[in-house]
Design a protein around this motif. Structure first.
Motif, PDB file in Angstrom:
ATOM      1  N   GLY A 140      16.878 -23.788  23.382  1.00  0.00           N
ATOM      2  CA  GLY A 140      15.588 -24.111  24.283  1.00  0.00           C
ATOM      3  C   GLY A 140      15.501 -25.654  24.183  1.00  0.00           C
ATOM      4  N   VAL A 141      16.270 -26.505  23.411  1.00  0.00           N
ATOM      5  CA  VAL A 141      16.146 -27.980  23.713  1.00  0.00           C
ATOM      6  C   VAL A 141      17.213 -28.199  24.654  1.00  0.00           C
ATOM      7  N   ARG A 142      16.576 -29.090  25.655  1.00  0.00           N
ATOM      8  CA  ARG A 142      17.541 -29.363  26.788  1.00  0.00           C
ATOM      9  C   ARG A 142      17.328 -30.869  27.118  1.00  0.00           C
ATOM     10  N   ASN A 170      10.283 -22.953  24.645  1.00  0.00           N
ATOM     11  CA  ASN A 170      10.424 -21.657  23.515  1.00  0.00           C
ATOM     12  C   ASN A 170      11.024 -21.883  22.326  1.00  0.00           C
ATOM     13  N   VAL A 171      11.184 -23.301  21.619  1.00  0.00           N
ATOM     14  CA  VAL A 171      12.218 -23.778  20.708  1.00  0.00           C
ATOM     15  C   VAL A 171      11.613 -23.249  19.403  1.00  0.00           C
ATOM     16  N   ARG A 172      12.240 -22.562  18.665  1.00  0.00           N
ATOM     17  CA  ARG A 172      11.827 -21.963  17.595  1.00  0.00           C
ATOM     18  C   ARG A 172      12.611 -22.496  16.125  1.00  0.00           C
ATOM     19  N   GLU A 184       7.726 -18.788  11.952  1.00  0.00           N
ATOM     20  CA  GLU A 184       8.303 -20.030  12.680  1.00  0.00           C
ATOM     21  C   GLU A 184       7.180 -20.679  13.231  1.00  0.00           C
ATOM     22  N   TRP A 185       7.681 -22.014  13.715  1.00  0.00           N
ATOM     23  CA  TRP A 185       6.798 -22.883  14.850  1.00  0.00           C
ATOM     24  C   TRP A 185       7.541 -22.828  16.083  1.00  0.00           C
ATOM     25  N   VAL A 186       6.832 -22.439  17.058  1.00  0.00           N
ATOM     26  CA  VAL A 186       7.289 -22.380  18.379  1.00  0.00           C
ATOM     27  C   VAL A 186       6.678 -23.601  19.300  1.00  0.00           C
ATOM     28  N   ILE A 187       7.633 -24.472  20.096  1.00  0.00           N
ATOM     29  CA  ILE A 187       7.376 -25.455  20.551  1.00  0.00           C
ATOM     30  C   ILE A 187       7.895 -25.559  21.926  1.00  0.00           C
TER      31      ILE A 187
END
Length: 426
Positions: free
Chosen positions: A207-209, A232-234, A159-162
């Motif tokens: 996590g997207v807001r 902490n968007v995965r 995963e990528w964590v943003i």
């Protein structure tokens, strides 16, 4: 270098003008009323899009439009006069699937997307089934220098964590938003232009807001110019677009045609301001004669006509250069027209507002909106100062490389062996 419109372009101009007059201009007042009431997109938009697609007035911005994709393939030079027509009405480009930032994002998917990414995102975008967003600009740093981006994108397993915050993200509030392209730092220790990567994020990912839809010069766009938080968007590892560390190069490739698309539309908006200025002058009387017959108004009309035509020619030349030699060869011209067009829009709109008097400040005409949008364009796709800096750098480099042109007069030069003592004896 021939900027004459081909038979194909003239036919498309006529067809597009008829379509705009029939389908879009009569709906403009209703579009603004509904969107101000929170109804977006207005229900009639779907039908307009269907009819535009049926007529082939669809995806005209993409020179490499796939054979099996809907729409009409145009070069940048062919597209320029069509974008000018669409640009006259704020919401029109989306009706033809030619609106920013979707056009630039489709370019990204076309150039850098995997077959699966193209299937999931490019195909629906070309069909007009989803909208997209490009998330690069950040509030904490001067994002005119893309190497300043601070959003972190780190890999954890598959995963990528943003984590980060973006703002002025167009389309982030669009109910049909289907994908966000997010640029962030994947390797802070890499070379400065290899630190960034771009990943794809579903807007519904935890996590997207959306923090807020930011007003631009007190205007709120229904599709959004939003501040977006990524906490902490995965996303799956396969969400990486292009290669790791290729984010800066992708951003540069994306911006070339997109920047001149804004300029093409701007020229159309300047034409609207000029036509309204003339019409107002013809139908108002001040100090015993028509307003249009006052010398100051005549000068405003003449200057506007001249400057719009100059900007159009520079825009066409830039489009021709991109078609003939690629984005890199046209980098100076892209920056030049970007600066010229935005400043021109504020200038022509301001003249028209002055001729209209107090009405020009109200929503009764589009002039105040055109003026404020022209001001915003002096930041969009890079502030004027960055473009001017790049133009000057390239011009000076070329001069240093080639030297003084052989036909430049030398009479103003002081010879190196000039005896300065003669000055004191004079």
């Amino acid at each position: 270098m021939d900027f004459g419109y081909s038979d194909k372009v003239r036919q498309l101009q006529e067809q597009l003008t008829r379509f705009m007059a029939r389908e879009i201009v009569p709906r403009d007042k209703e579009w603004h009323e509904l969107t101000e009431q929170g109804v977006f997109p207005p229900p009639f938009c779907a039908g307009i899009k269907d009819r535009a697609r049926e007529e082939g007035l669809w995806n005209m911005f993409l020179p490499s439009l796939p054979e099996d994709a809907p729409g009409t393939r145009c070069t940048n030079l062919e597209y320029a006069p069509l974008a000018e027509i669409m640009g006259r009405i704020y919401w029109a480009p989306e009706m033809f699937n030619c609106n920013a930032p979707d056009t630039g994002n489709m370019e990204v998917f076309h150039m850098f997307g995997t077959p699966e990414q193209k299937r999931c995102y490019l195909d629906p975008l070309l069909d007009g089934k989803i909208r997209s967003a490009f998330c690069m600009t950040e509030p904490e740093v001067a994002s005119s220098d893309a190497t300043n981006v601070q959003t972190r994108i780190r890999r954890e397993g598959d995963e990528w964590v943003i984590d980060g915050r973006k703002w002025f993200i167009t389309n982030a509030a669009h109910p049909e938003l289907g994908v966000m392209i997010v640029m962030g730092v994947t390797d802070p220790d890499a070379a400065v232009h290899r630190r960034q990567s771009q990943v794809l994020v579903d807007p519904g990912t935890p996590g997207v807001r959306i923090a807020r839809n930011i007003p631009v010069m007190h205007h709120i766009a229904p599709e959004g110019h939003c501040e977006v938080v990524f906490d902490n968007v995965r996303v799956p590892y396969e969400s990486l677009i292009g290669e790791e560390g290729g984010g800066f190069a992708i951003a540069q490739a994306r911006l070339g045609p997109g920047r001149i698309h804004h300029c093409m539309r701007t020229i159309g908006q300047c034409e609207v301001a000029l036509q309204l200025m003339i019409e107002r002058g013809l139908n108002r009387t001040t100090f015993g004669k028509r307003t249009i017959d006052h010398d100051t108004v005549r000068e405003a009309v003449a200057l506007s006509r001249t400057e719009i035509d100059m900007a159009r020619l520079l825009c066409l030349r830039t489009a021709w250069l991109i078609d003939a030699h690629g984005n890199k060869a046209a980098r100076n011209e892209v920056s030049q027209i970007k600066v010229v067009a935005a400043r021109l829009q504020t200038e022509v709109s301001n003249r028209a507002m002055q001729v209209f008097g107090s009405m020009g400040l109200t929503p009764d005409t589009p002039l105040s909106w055109l003026w404020t949008w022209g001001r915003a364009l002096q930041f969009i796709d890079g502030p004027d100062e960055v473009h001017l800096r790049g133009i000057a750098r390239n011009v000076v480099r070329e001069h240093e490389r080639s030297g003084l042109d052989p036909v430049t007069p030398h009479f103003y030069r002081i010879s190196k062996d000039f005896d300065e003592s003669r000055l004191s004896n004079a």
